[in-house]
Design a protein around this motif. Structure first.
Motif, short mmCIF file in Angstrom:
data_model
loop_
_atom_site.label_atom_id
_atom_site.label_comp_id
_atom_site.label_asym_id
_atom_site.label_seq_id
_atom_site.Cartn_x
_atom_site.Cartn_y
_atom_site.Cartn_z
N GLY A 35 0.83 -1.20 0.00
CA GLY A 35 0.00 0.00 0.00
C GLY A 35 0.87 1.25 0.00
N GLU A 36 0.22 2.40 -0.22
CA GLU A 36 0.98 3.65 -0.31
C GLU A 36 1.64 4.02 1.01
OE1 GLU A 36 -0.13 6.86 -3.47
OE2 GLU A 36 -1.90 6.43 -2.27
N VAL A 37 0.88 3.91 2.12
CA VAL A 37 1.47 4.23 3.42
C VAL A 37 2.60 3.27 3.73
CG1 VAL A 37 1.00 4.45 5.88
CG2 VAL A 37 -0.72 5.18 4.23
N LEU B 13 1.26 2.93 15.19
CA LEU B 13 -0.02 2.53 14.60
C LEU B 13 -0.96 3.72 14.45
CD1 LEU B 13 -0.54 -0.86 16.45
CD2 LEU B 13 -0.24 -0.55 13.99
N GLU B 14 -0.91 4.67 15.38
CA GLU B 14 -1.74 5.87 15.25
C GLU B 14 -1.38 6.65 13.98
OE1 GLU B 14 -2.26 6.54 20.08
OE2 GLU B 14 -0.90 7.80 18.92
N VAL B 15 -0.08 6.75 13.70
CA VAL B 15 0.37 7.43 12.48
C VAL B 15 -0.05 6.65 11.24
CG1 VAL B 15 2.40 8.15 11.18
CG2 VAL B 15 2.28 8.60 13.62
N LEU B 16 0.05 5.33 11.29
CA LEU B 16 -0.32 4.51 10.13
C LEU B 16 -1.81 4.63 9.83
CD1 LEU B 16 1.79 1.32 10.95
CD2 LEU B 16 2.19 2.94 9.10
N ALA C 54 -3.20 6.40 6.40
CA ALA C 54 -4.07 5.69 5.45
C ALA C 54 -5.35 6.47 5.20
CB ALA C 54 -4.39 4.30 5.99
N SER C 55 -5.85 7.15 6.23
CA SER C 55 -7.06 7.97 6.05
C SER C 55 -6.78 9.16 5.15
CB SER C 55 -7.56 8.43 7.42
OG SER C 55 -8.67 9.29 7.27
N ILE C 56 -5.65 9.84 5.35
CA ILE C 56 -5.31 11.01 4.54
C ILE C 56 -5.12 10.62 3.08
CG2 ILE C 56 -3.53 12.76 4.15
CD1 ILE C 56 -3.08 12.77 7.20
N LEU C 57 -4.48 9.46 2.84
CA LEU C 57 -4.23 9.02 1.48
C LEU C 57 -5.39 8.23 0.90
CD1 LEU C 57 -0.48 7.98 1.82
CD2 LEU C 57 -1.40 9.85 0.46
N LYS C 58 -6.50 8.13 1.68
CA LYS C 58 -7.71 7.43 1.21
C LYS C 58 -7.42 6.01 0.75
CE LYS C 58 -10.27 11.62 -0.04
NZ LYS C 58 -9.42 12.52 0.73
N SER C 59 -6.58 5.32 1.51
CA SER C 59 -6.23 3.93 1.22
C SER C 59 -7.11 3.03 2.08
CB SER C 59 -4.74 3.68 1.51
OG SER C 59 -4.39 2.35 1.24
N GLU C 60 -8.24 2.59 1.53
CA GLU C 60 -9.24 1.87 2.31
C GLU C 60 -8.72 0.56 2.89
OE1 GLU C 60 -13.46 -0.44 1.49
OE2 GLU C 60 -12.96 1.32 0.28
N ALA C 61 -8.04 -0.25 2.07
CA ALA C 61 -7.55 -1.54 2.54
C ALA C 61 -6.54 -1.37 3.67
CB ALA C 61 -6.94 -2.33 1.38
N VAL D 161 -16.22 7.13 7.05
CA VAL D 161 -14.80 7.36 6.86
C VAL D 161 -14.38 6.59 5.62
CG1 VAL D 161 -14.24 5.48 8.48
CG2 VAL D 161 -12.50 7.16 7.89
N LEU D 162 -13.79 7.30 4.67
CA LEU D 162 -13.39 6.73 3.38
C LEU D 162 -14.56 6.05 2.68
CD1 LEU D 162 -9.90 5.19 4.29
CD2 LEU D 162 -10.46 7.48 3.50
N GLY D 163 -15.77 6.61 2.86
CA GLY D 163 -16.95 6.06 2.20
C GLY D 163 -17.53 4.85 2.89
N ILE D 164 -17.04 4.48 4.07
CA ILE D 164 -17.54 3.31 4.80
C ILE D 164 -18.24 3.80 6.06
CG2 ILE D 164 -16.91 1.04 5.72
CD1 ILE D 164 -14.19 1.40 4.37
N SER D 165 -19.36 3.21 6.38
CA SER D 165 -20.09 3.57 7.59
C SER D 165 -19.24 3.27 8.82
CB SER D 165 -21.41 2.80 7.67
OG SER D 165 -21.99 2.94 8.95
N LYS D 166 -19.11 4.26 9.70
CA LYS D 166 -18.32 4.06 10.91
C LYS D 166 -18.93 2.99 11.80
CE LYS D 166 -16.08 8.58 11.33
NZ LYS D 166 -15.90 9.79 12.16
N ARG D 167 -20.25 2.99 11.91
CA ARG D 167 -20.90 2.00 12.76
C ARG D 167 -20.76 0.59 12.19
NH1 ARG D 167 -26.27 5.62 14.34
NH2 ARG D 167 -25.19 6.95 15.87
N LYS D 168 -20.72 0.49 10.87
CA LYS D 168 -20.48 -0.82 10.26
C LYS D 168 -19.06 -1.29 10.56
CE LYS D 168 -20.58 -3.23 5.81
NZ LYS D 168 -20.82 -3.10 4.34
#
Length: 915
Positions: A766-768, A803-806, A810-817, A873-880
């Motif tokens: 992944g990018e990160v 892990l907090e940085v990772l 991933a959120s900033i770079l919109k890397s869902e996986a 977040v990143l198009g995914i439901s947070k509650r899901k």
């Protein structure tokens, strides 16, 4: 077998007649299992045969008719089998054939079975196919297992090297650096590098964490023959060198030794009258009679039908085997004890050579060997920091407890003569850029009785007890991606390599998609502007300035000499297209510069698509299937349509371009000018717009305070600009905050995830992950000093911060996986710290975990005042995510049962009230 000193032979030579393939078919390969109970051969009869080793070594057992000899015959290939190799754990056997397939067999319990219709005897052992790897389009010549058996490398006459994931059977990557048949592949025993050798008369060293080229060696093979069956190169068991095949130094064919880190050939095993096609080191380390030096043993097989066996502590071979084979020796292997050599030939025979300790040395026991490797490379099993690529860097570590070293074994022998440290020459990779770095080499020079000089690398010793640290201090600089020669003014000056990929330098598949970025060699900032006169500075500021040395302020990025030719690939070849389709060829654009201007040529498969003449010289090219962008020396830029029309008149940039990169599959264009202006444009015809206009002087000033340089600017998959520097630090532009966010640095070297980053995820790197790997690699080049620069937190807490940085990156770079993967790891880590064990418990862990869950639960009712809560977040439901990922991860740790119950209750309550 002729001993080196001419005395009676101490080598026991035996040719077992029962080891043969059908109809005296040639035996192309041999390999011994790690347990020493069996070995395998590959033959021209399209079969792999597994044999018991004991009858080959024991004449009485061979004569015993009840003792099994052939344990299994495997007939699953449809062409001659060229290579067989046992996995390091002995459970699997891999084979490569001219039918282009790589098969992996597994040994199972129970009696063996014979193939239907086969005339071979029933199998004694039960070997069955566990994997079939199909990816090559021509003969597979050589294969090699990684040190941990997680990957398998195969090379073929299709000019490719393929890396396979042995767990999933998927293809990890395809290495395309060779231009002719690839006939040898070998894995570094430390797992850091992969070496391949080809008929194109080169040996390429690949870095295994990102599969980029470290070096491409040509010199030893320039005068070699072009046609050999194989080039089975091999690494020494201590990992200090790789011995290659088919080299030539007048007047004989040789096996050239490439030293680790420098990749230079300073030593050759000589004496053959035909090309050396196979070399193999004994798998163990040896000592001489005094037991004060460590050496290795190697065998070389040649097309002149001869074998030579060498020890690396002697200038002459231990013995020369002259009349054992009627045809070429094609493969070699040693038994696990290190004293018996098996060699096979295309004449269809196999021969064993058993040596005595008095001839090749005493074998180091396991403890001594482990101690030697630990001193050379550090404690590989326990270290969480990246493995050092250059063993000499260990000399800068604090000395270890000498009492723990084995007696009578000096792993770092005293050097009779020291050679001054030298600088490694910049290495040019296949795409024309330089890689490598200045390396401190510790060497020992000896002169043999016949007057030959011999240079052997030795591990650099650290400071001894009682020696002042200041007297031995060596300043380690961060390793740049592309080292530059030092100019007369003390600043590193950039030398322009042969321009490829639009004149923007080296391209790494690990860092980002190839079509989405352009990279320049690292650039050192020019001298700062003259400071203002004292009268122009306020009095208070003058007082501060009198006691403080101000840091240099960046002004521009330097311009490089314009190359004569620049080319880049606009569209990659479509290998799934019809054979006659032009789409199977890449779409290229090339600029030929001259004093009169530049000629642009866009072509596919050698056929010109369009051309243009411009009265200015080209500095950069980029583009994709939608457009092409060309930057010129006068600071202008020209856009072209796919058919070659000038989409707009010439566009004037704020200054000359330093970086130019097109989006992967859209109309986005990124430009960085030499006066530190970053532009991101949408060049869609009729809808052109500027999406970002940012002055990056603050970014450059902050990142270059330690003397590092900007090495790369590109677009991420989500379209955000990413800037990386030679110390591995990476910054992403945060559009909402209008600032740069550092998503990778060297702050977490003690984190347990620093080493795990080296393994690709289910969908690759992944990018990160790629950015974090680059930072960790830069830290590895800094040596142990990097650990001192990392935070003072305990490894457990540093892992949490990492892990907090990772997760945020991933959120900033919109890397869902990546976001899901790192979020699960972070929750698992916090849950483990919520336990009752005081050794792992962190007081604030439960509060942090509750806060994280509250963030994903959101407001408990629609009337809540928390109106700023984002439900996705990143198009995914947070509650899901909370229900399907976070809660199951927490529930796996029973110490968090109470918290899990509370979170589930709150989640159900929030969902009911919001319906």
């Amino acid at each position: 077998a002729t001993p080196r000193d001419g005395t009676s032979a101490m080598v026991q030579v035996y040719k077992p007649e029962f080891v043969a393939h059908d109809g005296t078919a040639p035996i192309f390969s041999v390999d011994c299992a790690p347990d020493g109970e069996r070995f395998a051969t590959a033959g021209g009869d399209q079969k792999v045969k597994v044999w018991a080793l004991a009858p080959v070594l024991d004449r009485e057992l061979e004569a015993d008719e009840d003792a099994p000899k052939c344990l299994a015959t495997l007939s699953d290939h449809f062409g001659p089998v060229n290579c067989v190799r046992f996995s390091k754990n002995g459970r699997f056997l891999a084979s490569g054939s001219t039918d282009t397939n790589v098969l992996v067999y597994a040994l199972s319990d129970g009696p063996g079975k014979s193939a239907f219709g086969s005339t071979d005897a029933p199998n004694v052992e039960n070997w069955s196919i566990a994997g079939k790897y199909r990816g090559h389009s021509s003969d597979v010549i050589d294969i090699a297992w990684s040190p941990d058996d997680s990957m398998l490398a195969s090379c073929s006459l299709d000019n490719l090297v393929i890396i396979w994931d042995c767990r999933s059977g998927a293809m990890i990557t395809t290495l395309r650096g060779h231009t002719s048949f690839v006939k040898g592949v070998a894995w570094d025993p430390i797992g850091k590098f992969l070496a391949t050798q080809s008929d194109d008369k080169t040996c390429i060293i690949w870095r295994t964490d990102d599969w980029t080229q470290v070096a491409k060696v040509k010199e030893p093979y320039k005068a070699s023959m072009g046609a050999t069956f194989s080039m089975r190169l091999c690494w020494s068991p201590d990992g200090k060198a790789v011995t290659t095949c088919n080299s030539y130094k007048k007047p004989s064919h040789t096996a050239s030794v490439l030293e680790r880190s420098t990749w230079e050939s300073n030593f050759d095993f000589v004496g053959h009258k035909g090309p050396v096609v196979a070399v193999r080191f004994s798998p163990v380390l040896f000592t001489d009679e005094k037991k004060d030096k460590v050496h290795t043993v190697i065998a070389c097989g040649s097309q002149d039908c001869k074998l030579t066996i060498w020890t690396t502590n002697r200038p002459k071979p231990v013995c020369i085997v002259r009349k054992c084979f009627a045809q070429s020796v094609v493969d070699l292997c040693w038994t696990p004890d290190g004293y018996t050599l098996l060699a096979c030939s295309t004449d269809g025979t196999l021969c064993s050579f058993k040596f005595e300790a008095s001839e090749i040395g005493e074998k180091l026991d396991a403890a001594a060997a482990e101690s030697f490797l630990s001193e050379t490379y550090g404690d590989i099993r326990k270290s969480r920091a990246p493995i050092l690529e250059d063993p000499s860097l260990l000399g800068f570590e604090a000395p270890k407890d000498l009492d723990a070293m084995p007696l009578n074994v000096k792993t770092t022998p005293p050097a009779p003569k020291r050679i001054q440290p030298v600088k490694q020459a910049p290495i040019r990779s296949s795409n024309g850029t330089q890689s490598g770095a200045t390396t401190i080499l510790a060497q020992r020079e000896t002169v043999s009785n016949d007057g030959r000089r011999r240079i052997v690398p030795v591990a650099a010793a650290g400071p001894t007890a009682g020696t002042p640290v200041a007297a031995q201090r060596v300043q380690l600089q961060p390793l740049p991606t592309n080292p530059q020669p030092v100019g007369s003014d003390g600043l590193k000056r950039r030398i322009e390599p042969t321009a490829v990929n639009g004149g923007s330098g080296f391209e790494s598949q690990l860092d980002a998609p190839a079509a989405k970025r352009v990279t320049l060699a690292p650039t050192q900032l020019q001298a700062p502007q003259p400071p203002p006169m004292p009268s122009q500075i306020p009095q208070r500021e003058q007082q501060v300035a009198s006691t403080t040395v101000s840091a240099p302020q960046p002004s521009t990025l330097p311009t490089a000499p314009i190359p004569n030719t620049i080319h880049t690939q606009l569209v990659s070849p479509n290998l799934e297209a019809d054979e006659d389709s032009a789409e199977r060829m890449p779409l290229l654009i090339e600029a030929k510069n001259s004093d009169r201007g530049s000629e642009l040529v866009c072509s596919r498969g050698g056929k010109s698509k369009w051309t243009d003449q411009v009265e200015r010289r080209v500095t950069h090219i980029s583009g994709n299937k939608h457009f092409a962008a060309v930057a010129f020396e006068d600071g202008t830029l020209q856009l072209y349509s796919p058919s070659g029309r000038r989409a707009l008149p010439s566009l004037l940039l704020p200054n000359r371009a330093a970086f130019l990169v097109a989006g992967q599959d859209d109309h986005t264009l990124l430009i960085v000018t030499t006066n530190l202006v970053l532009l991101v444009w949408d060049v869609t015809p009729g809808k052109e717009s500027c999406m970002l206009n940012e002055v990056i002087i603050a970014l450059i000033r902050n990142a270059t305070r330690s003397g590092v340089a900007l090495s790369n600017v590109r677009l991420s998959n989500c379209g955000a600009p990413i800037a990386t520097f030679t110390n591995g630090h990476a910054y992403v532009f945060h559009k909402n905050l209008q600032t740069w966010v550092r998503v990778a640095d060297q702050s977490f070297l003690k984190s347990e995830f620093t080493s795990r980053l080296r393994q690709p995820g289910p969908s690759g790197f992944g990018e990160v992950q790629a950015l974090q790997i680059s930072a960790a690699r830069a830290a590895a080049h800094m040596g142990p000093a990097a650990l001192l620069q990392s935070g003072g937190q305990q490894p457990k807490r540093e892992t949490g911060r990492h892990l907090e940085v990772l997760v945020a990156g991933a959120s900033i770079l919109k890397s869902e996986a990546e976001y899901k993967s790192w979020l699960a790891a972070y929750v698992r880590h916090l849950t483990s710290e919520c336990g009752d064990d005081p050794r792992t418990m962190f007081v604030g862990a439960e509060a942090q975990l509750r806060e994280l869950c509250d963030e994903f639960i959101g407001p408990l009712s629609l009337s809540s005042t928390n109106s700023t809560w984002e439900s996705e977040v990143l198009g995914i439901s947070k509650r899901k995510l909370l229900r399907e990922l976070i809660i199951p991860t927490m529930a796996a740790n029973r110490s968090a049962q109470r918290l899990v119950s509370e979170v589930v209750e709150l989640l159900e309550s929030a969902e009911k009230r919001n319906k």
